[in-house]
Design a protein around this motif. Structure first.
Motif, PDB file in Angstrom:
ATOM      1  N   ILE A  97       0.843  -1.192   0.000  1.00 47.80           N
ATOM      2  CA  ILE A  97       0.000   0.000   0.000  1.00 47.80           C
ATOM      3  C   ILE A  97       0.878   1.243   0.000  1.00 47.80           C
ATOM      4  O   ILE A  97       1.836   1.342   0.768  1.00 47.80           O
ATOM      5  CB  ILE A  97      -0.933   0.047   1.234  1.00 47.80           C
ATOM      6  N   SER A  99       0.178   5.368   0.350  1.00 48.83           N
ATOM      7  CA  SER A  99      -0.825   6.393   0.639  1.00 48.83           C
ATOM      8  C   SER A  99      -0.104   7.705   0.917  1.00 48.83           C
ATOM      9  O   SER A  99       0.947   7.729   1.554  1.00 48.83           O
ATOM     10  CB  SER A  99      -1.682   6.010   1.846  1.00 48.83           C
ATOM     11  N   THR A 153      -5.779  -1.729   0.642  1.00 46.68           N
ATOM     12  CA  THR A 153      -5.703  -0.367   0.138  1.00 46.68           C
ATOM     13  C   THR A 153      -5.879   0.598   1.301  1.00 46.68           C
ATOM     14  O   THR A 153      -6.359   0.214   2.370  1.00 46.68           O
ATOM     15  CB  THR A 153      -6.794  -0.112  -0.929  1.00 46.68           C
ATOM     16  N   SER A 202     -10.645  -7.349  -6.167  1.00 46.47           N
ATOM     17  CA  SER A 202      -9.859  -6.335  -5.476  1.00 46.47           C
ATOM     18  C   SER A 202     -10.789  -5.413  -4.694  1.00 46.47           C
ATOM     19  O   SER A 202     -11.982  -5.313  -4.991  1.00 46.47           O
ATOM     20  CB  SER A 202      -9.016  -5.511  -6.464  1.00 46.47           C
ATOM     21  N   HIS A 204     -10.884  -1.376  -2.948  1.00 47.59           N
ATOM     22  CA  HIS A 204     -10.226  -0.083  -3.063  1.00 47.59           C
ATOM     23  C   HIS A 204     -10.905   0.938  -2.154  1.00 47.59           C
ATOM     24  O   HIS A 204     -12.130   1.055  -2.150  1.00 47.59           O
ATOM     25  CB  HIS A 204     -10.271   0.417  -4.505  1.00 47.59           C
ATOM     26  N   LEU A 253      -8.265   3.017 -10.895  1.00 49.93           N
ATOM     27  CA  LEU A 253      -7.859   2.075  -9.867  1.00 49.93           C
ATOM     28  C   LEU A 253      -6.793   1.116 -10.392  1.00 49.93           C
ATOM     29  O   LEU A 253      -6.840   0.678 -11.543  1.00 49.93           O
ATOM     30  CB  LEU A 253      -9.062   1.255  -9.379  1.00 49.93           C
ATOM     31  N   ASP A 255      -3.956  -2.110  -8.461  1.00 49.14           N
ATOM     32  CA  ASP A 255      -3.853  -2.963  -7.283  1.00 49.14           C
ATOM     33  C   ASP A 255      -3.087  -2.306  -6.146  1.00 49.14           C
ATOM     34  O   ASP A 255      -3.058  -2.827  -5.034  1.00 49.14           O
ATOM     35  CB  ASP A 255      -3.171  -4.292  -7.658  1.00 49.14           C
ATOM     36  N   MET A 256      -2.438  -1.163  -6.404  1.00 47.17           N
ATOM     37  CA  MET A 256      -1.632  -0.553  -5.345  1.00 47.17           C
ATOM     38  C   MET A 256      -2.023   0.884  -5.042  1.00 47.17           C
ATOM     39  O   MET A 256      -1.915   1.321  -3.891  1.00 47.17           O
ATOM     40  CB  MET A 256      -0.151  -0.607  -5.716  1.00 47.17           C
ATOM     41  N   SER A 257      -2.458   1.654  -6.017  1.00 51.94           N
ATOM     42  CA  SER A 257      -2.810   3.050  -5.761  1.00 51.94           C
ATOM     43  C   SER A 257      -3.997   3.436  -6.628  1.00 51.94           C
ATOM     44  O   SER A 257      -4.206   2.881  -7.706  1.00 51.94           O
ATOM     45  CB  SER A 257      -1.623   3.975  -6.059  1.00 51.94           C
ATOM     46  N   ASP A 258      -4.794   4.407  -6.133  1.00 48.22           N
ATOM     47  CA  ASP A 258      -6.026   4.818  -6.793  1.00 48.22           C
ATOM     48  C   ASP A 258      -6.071   6.337  -6.904  1.00 48.22           C
ATOM     49  O   ASP A 258      -5.516   7.055  -6.069  1.00 48.22           O
ATOM     50  CB  ASP A 258      -7.249   4.315  -6.006  1.00 48.22           C
ATOM     51  N   CYS A 314       0.559   1.651 -12.490  1.00 43.09           N
ATOM     52  CA  CYS A 314      -0.039   2.804 -11.834  1.00 43.09           C
ATOM     53  C   CYS A 314      -0.614   3.713 -12.910  1.00 43.09           C
ATOM     54  O   CYS A 314      -0.128   3.750 -14.044  1.00 43.09           O
ATOM     55  CB  CYS A 314       0.965   3.548 -10.953  1.00 43.09           C
TER      56      CYS A 314
END
Length: 725
Positions: A97, A99, A153, A202, A204, A253, A255-258, A314
């Motif tokens: 993750i 953030s 997430t 997934s 989110h 979206l 799998d790691m950042s949105d 990403c």
């Protein structure tokens, strides 16, 4: 407007549209750029990104990790300048993750990474940790997490870090994390009522305009992502509210950042969610969930070579694209497109007007002929001729046919059961309406379902005799008839969470002998049955059985007054409602694939009745889509392969499957699935038993979130006022 001084090192049009970026660490000197619009891939050598891994993007900054130096830094893609972070003190750590509280050029920016420390050599997880750092800080603060933390997430909002963790959202105080301390509370996520059961692809958490959204994506096996649900967090009471859209925003979206942005700022359609999975398949898919018409579409790109475990996608979303569009003139291509669209609309309008004019003339001629001739009464027409007439009528005409005279209305029940075929029902907008698609005429109709817009159903659980069991936004279960707008509310049942394996009913809900039966599995695959009788105020739990049964994700059916449940490998369980007994049969034996391995699947099995026989259908996988049909030999209790449907047509869906005599020879010996074709004409996918081929691409590029076969029950007190257009 000032152009990027390094714009020439990126793909053309890079700062004008969304892109997907993938770095490859030490394995490649190039960075991969994916154009989701043209679905092409470009590789560029960018010195500042060579040997790095990408963790995510915010605004026009990309967050990179240098595995060799263990350094994390932000790279401004406009100037290629860097903002460095302190080195991570812990070796051999994997982060899942990323953030960030605000843009990296803000002095109060906080970065939080969540992951696991691995044992050298074995790569086994030794400790789960959370790392927190101020953008201008001198060190990272490490906060140990419990062993059961499997973070998916996370987002930062108003001094709080929200992290999703297997059914809960854990809220951390950011100031405490900066001091290396833990101050948390837990918010349960909404229950997962998914039937047919789907694998969670997934989860989110997305921060958008000061709000937090929970987006969950579902799929099954190795197949496509097919469903989603979205919730908004009421931070005043820590409650999740299911929502039907995100307004003028658009979510991107991975799998790691949105990322959440205003759609107008990036030149894409609003109220949509884009998802790019890092999972490597035969082809890579970029999904688009449109919340306006409740459809999911995808585009495909060639598979990108997987280089390292941390090598993830990403999204890069340039927020200045709208300024560029405003500064440029409208392109000739756009003008031509608009002009062409206007011309086509005008041509359609002329054709429609001509059709109405012709219809009016035909009506006048017919009225004159009727006035000039003494016609026989309608009830003198033989019923067998009436049956032939029914097979050629549209939905609206079928609804009106039996209102012509009393004799036809009395005979309608038996005729409809024999001569009508299922329609595909789905919801397009949250406005209290649903769509009905005739699979043979390709005609589409709109009808109200009898519910106000605020409680429009969000999930369809079962369909039978023209009625649909649905689950609304408040997790209330209702039975609705979309043709005459009847609604029957079922008692609330908290147990129908993610363990729901199937539900069905014996007869129309308005009948006093209607019984609804559902069953759930517990963690050990034991079965609980629940019953509701028409007029009762509560569900009745019949028993808590200790026998184990791996139920397939397809609804049970009533067959010879017993409830038959299909297992994942073709085994059968039988429940007798009168005696309240449950038995897992020794036979039939499991269904085998070609390599003599028992079939295993929770999404690819169907159970239905065909001409007095019990039939099962198995779809093997998502690479060749092989179909196997079996009929139960009631004497030997064996599944017998079926190669020819002998004039029947199957309509399959895990929630409702039907077998009907083919209305036309061209539709005989075919199987229809609840999948839409992506052309301008909506239809459903079909499989031919004779040619062993799909007539339409099965893994379609666009389909509704939720659709079900509806066997029309056109008999009711409101036939003259059926709200269908």
């Amino acid at each position: 407007m000032v152009a990027c001084e390094n714009e020439d090192v990126f793909p053309s049009n890079f700062f004008y549209q969304p892109w997907i970026i993938q770095c490859h660490g030490a394995n490649k000197n190039t960075t991969t750029f994916i154009d989701p619009i043209k679905t092409n891939i470009e590789a560029k050598e960018i010195v500042e990104m060579q040997g790095k891994l990408c963790c995510g993007c915010i605004d026009e900054w990309i967050f990179l990790f240098d595995k060799q130096s263990k350094e994390y830094f932000f790279l401004d893609l406009n100037s290629l300048s860097k903002v460095h972070l302190p080195p991570i003190p812990t070796e051999n750590i994997i982060f899942t993750i990323f953030s960030i509280s605000t843009s990296p050029n803000h002095p109060d920016c906080t970065v939080i990474l969540t992951g696991a420390i691995l044992e050298e050599g074995t790569n086994e997880i030794m400790e789960r940790v959370l790392m927190c750092c101020m953008i201008q800080g001198e060190k990272w603060n490490k906060v140990p997490l419990d062993e059961d933390f499997v973070a998916a997430t996370g987002v930062i909002l108003d001094g709080k870090f929200y992290m999703n963790n297997v059914g809960d959202v854990v809220v951390f105080d950011v100031l405490s994390l900066q001091a290396g301390q833990v101050d948390t509370r837990t918010i349960p996520t909404p229950m997962l009522v998914q039937h047919p059961r789907n694998d969670m692809v997934s989860v989110h958490l997305v921060e958008s305009c000061g709000c937090i959204y929970l987006v969950r994506l579902y799929g099954y096996g190795g197949g496509p992502t097919i469903y989603m649900d979205i919730y908004l967090l009421d931070t005043s009471c820590d409650k999740w509210l299911r929502v039907g859209g995100i307004g003028e925003r658009v979510f991107f979206l991975t799998d790691m950042s949105d990322i959440s942005v205003c759609a107008n700022d990036v030149g894409v359609e609003c109220n949509c969610i884009y998802y790019a999975s890092s999972y490597v398949e035969d082809e890579q898919r970029i999904y688009k969930f449109c919340l306006d018409d409740h459809t999911v579409a995808f585009t495909t790109i060639p598979t990108i070579e997987e280089t390292e475990r941390e090598s993830r996608f990403c999204w890069f979303v340039p927020t200045r694209s709208q300024r560029m569009i405003r500064d440029s003139s409208v392109s000739p291509t756009r003008v031509l497109s608009v002009a062409t669209g206007d011309r086509e609309a005008m041509e359609k309008k002329i054709i429609i007007n001509q059709s109405f004019s012709q219809a009016s003339e035909d009506k006048e001629v017919m009225e004159k002929k009727i006035a000039m001739n003494v016609s026989r009464p309608w009830n003198d027409i033989p019923l067998d001729l009436l049956e032939l007439l029914l097979t050629h009528l549209s939905l609206v005409d079928s609804l009106r046919l039996f209102t012509v005279c009393k004799e036809w209305n009395l005979a309608s029940d038996s005729i409809h059961k024999a001569k009508t075929w299922p329609w595909l029902m789905y919801q397009e907008k949250l406005d209290g309406t649903c769509k009905l698609l005739d699979p043979f005429t390709k005609k589409e109709y709109t009808t109200r379902v009898g519910l106000p817009s605020s409680v429009f159903p969000t999930q369809m659980l079962c369909s039978k005799d023209g009625w649909v069991i649905i689950l609304d936004a408040a997790n209330t279960m209702l039975m609705v008839n979309p043709l005459n707008q009847d609604v029957v509310k079922l008692p609330f049942l908290e147990e129908f969470d993610e363990g729901l394996c199937g539900i069905t009913f014996t007869s129309v809900p308005t009948s006093p002998d209607c019984v609804v039966l559902g069953f759930c599995t517990n963690g050990d695959d034991s079965i609980d049955f629940y019953k509701w009788q028409s007029g009762e105020e509560n569900w009745t739990i019949i028993f808590d059985d200790e026998s184990h049964f791996s139920a397939a994700s397809t609804n049970p059916i009533f067959f010879r007054e017993e409830l038959y449940c299909l297992g994942e490998s073709g085994e059968l369980g039988v429940f007798n409602p009168a005696e309240e007994t449950w038995e897992v049969l020794d036979k039939p034996e499991p269904v085998y694939m070609e390599d003599e391995v028992p079939f295993r699947g929770t999404q690819d099995c169907y159970l239905l009745e065909l001409g007095g026989d019990l039939v099962s259908v198995f779809k093997y996988n998502y690479s060749d889509f092989k179909i196997r049909v079996f009929k139960l030999d009631k004497l030997k209790m064996e599944w017998i392969p079926v190669e020819d449907l002998a004039g029947w047509t199957l309509f399959l869906d895990p929630r409702s499957s039907f077998a009907k005599p083919a209305p036309h020879k061209s539709w005989s010996n075919k199987i229809f699935f609840t999948t839409f074709h992506s052309s301008s004409t909506k239809t459903c996918a079909s499989y031919c038993m004779e040619s062993k081929r799909y007539d339409i691409n099965f893994c379609d590029t666009k389909k509704p979130f939720d659709c079900v076969w509806l066997q029309p029950n056109l008999i009711g007190k409101k036939l003259m006022d059926v709200p269908c257009s």
